[in-house]
Design an enzyme around this catalytic site. Structure first.
Site, PDB file in Angstrom:
ATOM      1  N   GLY A 116      20.591  59.105 -28.452  1.00  0.00           N
ATOM      2  CA  GLY A 116      19.262  58.539 -28.433  1.00  0.00           C
ATOM      3  C   GLY A 116      18.046  58.868 -27.573  1.00  0.00           C
ATOM      4  O   GLY A 116      18.049  59.758 -27.391  1.00  0.00           O
ATOM      5  N   ARG A 163      11.116  36.381 -25.009  1.00  0.00           N
ATOM      6  CA  ARG A 163      12.567  35.975 -25.930  1.00  0.00           C
ATOM      7  C   ARG A 163      13.618  34.932 -25.462  1.00  0.00           C
ATOM      8  O   ARG A 163      13.556  34.574 -26.468  1.00  0.00           O
ATOM      9  CB  ARG A 163      13.669  37.783 -26.130  1.00  0.00           C
ATOM     10  CG  ARG A 163      12.351  38.426 -26.705  1.00  0.00           C
ATOM     11  CD  ARG A 163      13.093  40.043 -27.347  1.00  0.00           C
ATOM     12  NE  ARG A 163      11.820  40.588 -27.338  1.00  0.00           N
ATOM     13  CZ  ARG A 163      12.363  42.044 -27.686  1.00  0.00           C
ATOM     14  NH1 ARG A 163      13.675  42.852 -27.650  1.00  0.00           N
ATOM     15  NH2 ARG A 163      11.108  42.953 -28.558  1.00  0.00           N
TER      16      ARG A 163
HETATM   17  C1  LIG Z   1      16.933  46.708 -34.775  1.00  0.00           C
HETATM   18  C2  LIG Z   1      16.158  46.663 -32.874  1.00  0.00           C
HETATM   19  C3  LIG Z   1      14.796  47.051 -33.048  1.00  0.00           C
HETATM   20  C4  LIG Z   1      14.638  47.578 -31.913  1.00  0.00           C
HETATM   21  N1  LIG Z   1      13.279  47.630 -31.423  1.00  0.00           N
HETATM   22  C5  LIG Z   1      13.090  48.001 -30.453  1.00  0.00           C
HETATM   23  C6  LIG Z   1      11.447  47.999 -29.940  1.00  0.00           C
HETATM   24  O1  LIG Z   1      10.775  48.086 -31.219  1.00  0.00           O
HETATM   25  N2  LIG Z   1      10.800  48.638 -28.638  1.00  0.00           N
HETATM   26  C7  LIG Z   1      12.111  48.492 -27.449  1.00  0.00           C
HETATM   27  O2  LIG Z   1      11.663  49.223 -26.695  1.00  0.00           O
HETATM   28  N3  LIG Z   1      13.555  48.903 -28.193  1.00  0.00           N
HETATM   29  C8  LIG Z   1      13.373  47.848 -29.056  1.00  0.00           C
HETATM   30  N4  LIG Z   1      15.040  47.797 -29.815  1.00  0.00           N
HETATM   31  C9  LIG Z   1      16.010  47.845 -28.438  1.00  0.00           C
HETATM   32  C10 LIG Z   1      15.816  49.922 -28.423  1.00  0.00           C
HETATM   33  O3  LIG Z   1      16.236  50.128 -29.630  1.00  0.00           O
HETATM   34  C11 LIG Z   1      17.385  50.172 -27.754  1.00  0.00           C
HETATM   35  O4  LIG Z   1      17.610  50.282 -26.070  1.00  0.00           O
HETATM   36  C12 LIG Z   1      17.647  51.778 -27.526  1.00  0.00           C
HETATM   37  O5  LIG Z   1      16.862  52.633 -28.132  1.00  0.00           O
HETATM   38  C13 LIG Z   1      18.803  52.339 -26.555  1.00  0.00           C
HETATM   39  O6  LIG Z   1      18.583  53.635 -27.033  1.00  0.00           O
HETATM   40  P1  LIG Z   1      19.578  54.995 -26.311  1.00  0.00           P
HETATM   41  O7  LIG Z   1      19.430  56.034 -26.514  1.00  0.00           O
HETATM   42  O8  LIG Z   1      19.542  54.121 -24.987  1.00  0.00           O
HETATM   43  O9  LIG Z   1      20.587  54.202 -26.850  1.00  0.00           O
HETATM   44  P2  LIG Z   1      21.013  54.502 -28.902  1.00  0.00           P
HETATM   45  O10 LIG Z   1      20.415  54.719 -29.237  1.00  0.00           O
HETATM   46  O11 LIG Z   1      22.102  53.629 -29.392  1.00  0.00           O
HETATM   47  O12 LIG Z   1      22.054  55.685 -28.787  1.00  0.00           O
HETATM   48  C14 LIG Z   1      23.494  55.986 -28.220  1.00  0.00           C
HETATM   49  C15 LIG Z   1      24.216  57.017 -28.352  1.00  0.00           C
HETATM   50  O13 LIG Z   1      25.031  56.974 -27.831  1.00  0.00           O
HETATM   51  C16 LIG Z   1      26.361  58.094 -28.913  1.00  0.00           C
HETATM   52  N5  LIG Z   1      27.639  57.696 -28.505  1.00  0.00           N
HETATM   53  C17 LIG Z   1      27.619  55.842 -28.411  1.00  0.00           C
HETATM   54  N6  LIG Z   1      28.902  56.108 -27.833  1.00  0.00           N
HETATM   55  C18 LIG Z   1      29.701  57.342 -27.732  1.00  0.00           C
HETATM   56  C19 LIG Z   1      30.607  57.943 -27.494  1.00  0.00           C
HETATM   57  N7  LIG Z   1      31.789  57.423 -27.130  1.00  0.00           N
HETATM   58  N8  LIG Z   1      30.860  59.591 -27.655  1.00  0.00           N
HETATM   59  C20 LIG Z   1      30.540  59.706 -27.768  1.00  0.00           C
HETATM   60  N9  LIG Z   1      29.125  59.596 -28.567  1.00  0.00           N
HETATM   61  C21 LIG Z   1      28.235  58.365 -27.826  1.00  0.00           C
HETATM   62  C22 LIG Z   1      25.671  57.446 -30.176  1.00  0.00           C
HETATM   63  O14 LIG Z   1      26.507  58.874 -31.045  1.00  0.00           O
HETATM   64  C23 LIG Z   1      23.914  57.616 -30.255  1.00  0.00           C
HETATM   65  O15 LIG Z   1      23.367  59.313 -30.026  1.00  0.00           O
HETATM   66  C24 LIG Z   1      15.484  47.496 -30.884  1.00  0.00           C
HETATM   67  C25 LIG Z   1      16.792  47.488 -30.688  1.00  0.00           C
HETATM   68  C26 LIG Z   1      17.202  46.993 -31.834  1.00  0.00           C
HETATM   69  C27 LIG Z   1      18.778  47.021 -32.235  1.00  0.00           C
END
Ligand SMILES: Cc1cc2nc3c(=O)[nH]c(=O)nc-3n(C[C@H](O)[C@H](O)[C@H](O)COP(=O)(O)OP(=O)(O)OC[C@H]3O[C@@H](n4cnc5c(N)ncnc54)[C@H](O)[C@@H]3O)c2cc1C
Length: 646
Positions: free
Chosen positions: A51, A339
């Protein structure tokens, strides 16, 4: 309450420098050990997650010269849940000249988090926010622009300035494409080894250090062990413990939970963000909820009928019979309160019987005034794709009739405990993005998760991890090392166990029931009585799961039931810890509202005297209880005050 947990020693963040807050990050970077470019090639880093946090971290580490092994369970790294983010990303650029600054973003975030986040981390986040926008613009991310060509901004809840950068309602998607392209460049150069459709099922700890992971190839079912000098978890949040949430269906806690079981402390698990603007649940067939971006509250006005008896169509209800309750109760911030406040206010008016739509679980978000003021075209330019999505799901046209919205689980502020370097309590295990607990305290302000994920991945981790890796490359660990073998065998046994139960209930039915318990007793409002009940129910359901779950198919093939079963099994353990955490915190703060702790007018009542700390939990011991370690929080700059948005 020691029937449920043990009190352990306090914990401290020893990586954070002291002194003036403005220079702490610079001084930490200068003080950290470096790895000479020629030596970086000899070091391997595993990054779980692609992500915004994991994608940016993998790309930056590879660009710096490290060898990176990247994992995700989707079929492509660019399908990570970050792609769903709609509204925007904060940065203290002050392009609007409306009084914004790094200090103000820092102040808003500490206050918005209800004084349960670390000042040092939040200040650093606000400082790097400006670099993030430059980085993304350089990558070609198509942020919205004003007529004159400057990047446009809008406001999000909890702030009085316009600092949210956006790309229509697709900000996450565009940012992720930027990070993904940066990753692809390094994949092409051979510096990142990309393993899509692989799920991490265990962390390998050798001599106290994180040295690898056990993964399952989700297509062939093959289990392998992957070794490295350090492991980075960027595996996202755990909102799906509630079954219904705005998160992608695949989001889960397994990677973090496996690390927790191996010794990484889990911080503030009960802090869950309930987002006020989601499409209300429409029936029991549903497996997920849809977010309507908070950006809509810039122009949409939230209201319900004044009277419980008023069942007229919204267009037939005249102004004087409407209650714009956010504008009435919180005149300073109006529809843009944070929120947690907006969600609880919606719950309150629905509890009073004034909710709208099926079951009375909804409030109106009305654009009639904005359309009158700005014109339909301007509104469509800002929110067109969100309106279209709403119409497709509900069959109602929001240009003509107000949207109906209701709060839903959206984000988890809790996560693995990390120090200022983003290192967990297991040396060599770093955690970035939503998977860590670090910057948001008890409540995340809108548009700050993307900021944190990219800040961690592009700017913080690549600097701090070198301090650890400077002692490497570490001794090679063979595949037949006892710790590696044990980890692999434990995964195989667990999968076998799940497949062999051959019961009569589906994984989904257990997950749905667990989610219902969590929403009812550990959702928007919590009480001691409810939490005690929830713990009992969760324990009973977990026992039943291990006796009655039915997982068809085998482990040697694509088997999504098996994947889900493993994730739900971990959700059971997490759910219990969330309830214990919520039970022990006898105060209301941010996303944690304890009904026993409120002001006479129903607002959250914090208890700084007793609870101004991070609750970092150690996994259950032999006595069946988790152990609580407290990290005291100091506020030198933004002094705790009662949050008032009135
Ligand atoms: C609908 C929605 C809208 C949002 N809009 C906003 C916004 O406008 N602005 C904002 O700031 N935030 C927003 N958020 C929050 C934000 O999108 C998330 O907090 C953020 O994108 C998380 O990013 P990340 O890289 O931490 O995790 P993620 O994007 O969730 O990525 C997780 C990654 O880990 C991998 N993974 C997980 N477990 C495993 C495993 N066991 N083995 C292998 N791979 C694994 C997955 O495959 C994925 O690639 C929103 C959230 C939602 C639900």
């Amino acid at each position: 309450m020691t029937e449920f947990w043990n009190e352990g020693d306090p914990i401290a963040d020893t990586a954070a420098p002291d002194g003036p807050i403005e220079t702490r990050w610079e001084r930490r970077q200068f003080g950290a050990k470096l790895v000479n470019p020629a030596n970086r090639r000899k070091l391997t880093v595993i990054v779980v997650g692609t992500g915004l946090a994991g994608g940016s971290a993998a790309a930056t580490l590879a660009e710096a010269g490290y060898h990176v092994k990247s994992y995700c369970y989707q079929d492509s790294p660019r399908r990570a849940h970050s792609i769903a983010a709609q509204g925007g990303i904060n940065a203290a650029k002050n392009y609007r000249n409306d009084g914004d600054s790094i200090y103000r973003l820092f102040y808003d975030t500490v206050k918005g988090g209800d004084f349960r986040a670390r000042e040092s981390n939040v200040y650093r986040l606000a400082s790097v926010s400006v670099n993030i926008i430059d980085q993304c613009v350089a990558q070609g991310v198509p942020f919205a622009r004003e007529y004159g060509g400057l990047l446009d901004n809008r406001s999000f809840g909890g702030t009085q300035v316009s600092r949210t950068f956006y790309a229509r309602g697709q900000t996450g998607q565009q940012l992720l494409l930027g990070a993904y392209q940066a990753m692809e460049r390094q994949i092409g150069l051979g510096n990142i080894e990309m393993n899509a459709r692989h799920e991490m099922l265990e962390l390998i700890v050798v001599d106290g250090k994180a040295r690898g992971i056990v993964v399952r190839d989700l297509v062939s079912g093959e289990i392998t062990t992957e070794m490295a000098d350090a492991v980075v978890l960027a595996s996202g949040g755990y909102g799906n413990v509630f079954f219904l949430s705005t998160n992608a269906k695949g989001c889960n806690v397994t990677a973090s939970w496996r690390a927790h079981r191996q010794g990484a402390l889990f911080a503030n698990p009960c802090y869950t963000q309930i987002h006020p603007t989601c499409i209300p649940e429409s029936g029991t067939h549903q497996s997920k909820l849809t977010l309507m971006s908070e950006s809509l509250r810039n122009d949409g006005r939230v209201w319900v009928p004044l009277s419980q008896e008023d069942k007229r169509n919204p267009s037939d209800i005249p102004e004087e019979d409407r209650d714009y309750y956010l504008e009435r109760i919180y005149p300073a911030f109006g529809n843009l309160v944070p929120r947690d406040i907006a969600s609880r206010a919606a719950k309150n008016v629905c509890d009073e019987g004034r909710g709208v739509g099926p079951g009375g679980l909804g409030v109106y978000l009305d654009f009639a005034d904005a359309i009158k003021r700005l014109g339909r075209k301007a509104v469509a330019e800002k929110y067109g794709n969100l309106f279209e999505m709403y119409e497709r799901i509900t069959g109602e046209d929001p240009y003509k009739t107000p949207m109906r919205i209701y709060p839903a689980v959206h984000y988890t502020m809790g996560g693995l405990w990390v120090d200022y370097d983003l290192q967990s309590t297991i040396p060599g295990l770093f955690v970035v993005g939503e998977a860590n607990f670090s910057d948001h305290g008890a409540n995340r302000l809108g548009a700050s998760a993307l900021m944190q994920g990219l800040g961690d991945g592009y700017f913080v981790l690549p600097n701090t991890i070198s301090n650890y890796l400077a002692a490497g490359p570490f001794e090679k660990v063979d595949q037949d090392h006892a710790a590696v073998r044990q980890a692999r065998e434990a995964v195989q046994e667990r999968l076998q166990k799940l497949l062999s139960i051959d019961g009569d209930r589906t994984v989904d039915s257990f997950h749905r029931e667990l989610g219902h318990i969590m929403w009812e007793y550990c959702g928007m409002e919590r009480t001691e009585e409810g939490l005690l009940k929830a713990i009992g129910l969760i324990r009973g359901l977990k026992e039943e799961f291990w006796q009655r779950v039915k997982v068809p198919g085998t482990g040697e093939q694509l088997n999504q039931n098996l994947e889900k079963a493993g994730r739900v099994a971990d959700f059971f353990e997490l759910a219990e810890l969330m309830c214990i955490d919520a039970l022990h915190r006898r105060e209301s703060c941010g996303g944690h509202f304890r009904a026993e702790s409120q002001t006479p007018d129903g607002e959250a009542l914090r208890n700084d005297e007793e609870f101004s700390y991070v609750a970092a939990w150690e996994y259950y011991g032999a006595d069946g209880k988790p152990t609580l370690h407290k990290e005291d929080l100091d506020f030198e700059y933004v002094h705790p005050s009662t949050r008032s948005y009135k």
